[in-house]
Design an enzyme around this catalytic site. Structure first.
Site, short mmCIF file in Angstrom:
data_model
loop_
_atom_site.label_atom_id
_atom_site.label_comp_id
_atom_site.label_asym_id
_atom_site.label_seq_id
_atom_site.Cartn_x
_atom_site.Cartn_y
_atom_site.Cartn_z
CE LYS A 185 106.26 -16.96 22.13
NZ LYS A 185 107.29 -16.77 21.08
CB SER A 227 105.35 -17.37 17.91
OG SER A 227 106.59 -17.35 18.64
CB SER A 279 108.96 -15.28 17.49
OG SER A 279 108.40 -16.16 16.55
#
Length: 539
Positions: free
Chosen positions: A123, A204, A228
């Site tokens: 990420k 996220s 997330s």
């Protein structure tokens, strides 16, 4: 994090259990380029696991370079063209060189471990000391190229993994606006769910979820403050592990919350997630939360993989999760029946009932910790932007590109807060973290439970950049997130080809215990189905 959990009354109190219609998002049923993938997705590494990749490299059927090149071509075909998932925000220009180095080591008889030569996507809020940017998806710090790896990236490289690139995310890990759309960032645009392309992959860690599910990598890494990792894993048909806060270091990760943040694995199988979990766990002097993990972590979590691991276990079922909506209820009932059939005793518990009085305290904690942590990170970043105040100013000055759909109310609320010595902050921490830990500990102890289970969340919502995210009916991320406790989600079923996961939650450093339960459930249910890149819901 799941921004919608905090919209009005806090992560727990704001939950609703509503009927969720399977309405169409009113987009074309087959976007340009998606048809061929729907007819036949013949990618030669589809659904391949880490062990199988190692066997192929050992037998010389493939080299790490060949595997890496195949994933790079897959990203070009699926992510940038074809269905255009938009899951990968940046490729690593050094990926093939890393793979070559791992191949040379293998040829010389050196195998670092199960991740040797395995391509991984991470990420884009996790710092890498290479040619790639670290931006949390924000144009405000699009110039940020760091000189040193985050602690877990150092561990990843030491394990021999090939850092393939970085994934898109909800900007600032979904802590920018109360009206945001998960999976959208000003730098990366909107990521799509590979199962139904007009559905949101959740945030996220949207890019990590979409990419791992669509076989753009062998395995991915996400981060979580509240939901997330587990939410995009559930929505994208993956296994996701949110570790105990302190099992993995957070140093070098763009932060929201020092009490809740953690990175974790996102994979297609429990075994692959367990392999990555052990490889990156460790004590980091730069993260005080890891100093208590000595003697509590395992170098190899695969030793807990036991297909008979449900036998004789006592599992608490969250009572509020037994009646969510007509689409979810039969899927969860089937899962409970399977747990029973494999020897588990089911006990109804009421965890959420004890947590609802917390109100907005959880959101208050995050506002204070976000300001403190992000200001510290930005002050050392290689970006012209050095503080939250600078971010806010940049966004206002570049509104057309930085804020075309939603604004920055959360950034502004955080900026208005004081320091971590504030009475408001200290009271809120005691009310959230302390209350949640006490509630989970008591339920597990009093009922002699091995874990608490519930559906991870509702089904994927429609992408709506105008109105932002809406409630998808249920979320079970908050208890483990607020407590800093471990949480694993495993594919549980589908409704109109939209996946949903089942969650297993326990007390600190019990990752091995819940991995055992999750693996036994996974092996008995076999619910993982690869995505078909449908343009809209299928009847």
């Amino acid at each position: 994090m799941q921004r919608r959990n905090f919209l009005k009354t806090g992560a727990v109190a704001g939950l609703t259990f509503t009927t969720l219609a399977a309405a169409s998002c009113k987009q074309a049923s087959s976007p340009s380029g998606a048809t061929d993938e729907q007819k036949a997705d013949d990618f030669e590494l589809n659904e391949i696991a880490i062990d199988a990749l190692q066997q192929k490299m050992q037998s010389k059927a493939y080299t790490s370079r060949q595997i890496t090149d195949l994933y790079l071509k897959r990203i070009d075909a699926i992510d940038k063209n074809g269905p255009k998932l938009n899951a990968v925000i940046e490729l690593n220009p050094d990926a093939l060189d890393i793979a070559d180095a791992m191949d040379k080591e293998r040829a010389a008889g050196k195998i670092r471990g199960p991740l040797h030569g395995i391509p991984v996507l991470i990420k884009d809020n996790i710092t890498t000391g290479d040619k790639m940017h670290t931006t949390a998806g924000a144009l405000a710090i699009a110039d940020n190229v760091m000189k040193e790896d985050a602690f877990i990236i150092k561990k990843l490289r030491e394990a021999g993994a090939v850092l393939l690139g970085k994934t898109n995310l909800s900007e600032w890990a979904n802590f920018r606006s109360t009206r945001s759309t998960s999976g959208w960032s000003s730098r990366g645009g909107q990521t799509k769910c590979p199962y139904v392309l007009n559905r949101n992959p959740s945030g996220s860690s949207a890019g990590s979820g979409s990419a791992a599910s669509a076989n753009l990598c062998a395995i991915a890494i996400g981060t979580e403050t509240d939901g997330s990792i587990v939410s995009p894993s559930s929505v994208n048909g993956l296994v996701g592990i949110k570790p105990t806060v302190g099992l993995w270091s957070r140093s070098g990760i763009i932060p929201i919350s020092k009490t809740q943040d953690t990175a974790g694995p996102m994979a297609r199988t429990v075994r692959d997630a367990a392999i990555l979990l052990g490889a990156l766990a460790g004590e980091d002097p730069q993260d005080s939360y890891t100093t208590g993990n000595k003697g509590k972590i395992e170098a190899d979590y695969t030793k807990f993989l036991d297909a008979g691991g449900l036998k004789g276990k006592r599992i608490g079922v969250e009572k509020d999760a037994l009646k969510i909506n007509p689409q979810m209820d039969p899927i969860f009932k089937e899962a409970i029946d399977l747990l029973k059939s494999k020897g588990a005793t089911i006990v109804e518990v009421e965890l959420y009932k004890q947590l609802k009085p917390m109100g907005n305290a959880d959101f208050t904690v995050l506002l204070y910790e976000f300001k403190d942590g992000l200001n510290q990170y930005l002050s050392k970043a290689n970006s012209k932007v050095k503080s939250i105040a600078d971010v806010i100013a940049f966004n206002k000055a570049n509104e057309a590109s930085a804020m075309p759909y939603f604004k920055q109310e959360i950034l502004e609320q955080a900026q208005a807060k004081g320091g971590l010595d504030s009475k408001e902050y200290l009271d809120a921490v005691a009310k959230t973290t302390g209350t949640t830990r006490t509630a989970i500990d008591a339920i597990i102890k009093d009922n002699k439970l091995d874990a608490i289970v519930a559906p991870t969340n509702g089904f994927a919502i429609c992408i709506d950049l105008v109105n932002g995210d809406y409630d998808n009916g249920f979320s079970f991320s908050a208890p483990a997130a607020l407590a800093g406790y471990p949480h694993i989600t495993v594919p549980m079923g589908y409704f109109h080809e939209l996946p949903v996961g089942i969650s297993f939650v326990s007390t600190p450093y019990k990752e091995g215990d819940i991995i055992k339960l999750a693996y036994a459930y996974e092996q008995a249910s076999k619910k993982r189905v690869p995505p078909k890149f449908n343009g809209d819901l299928q009847g």
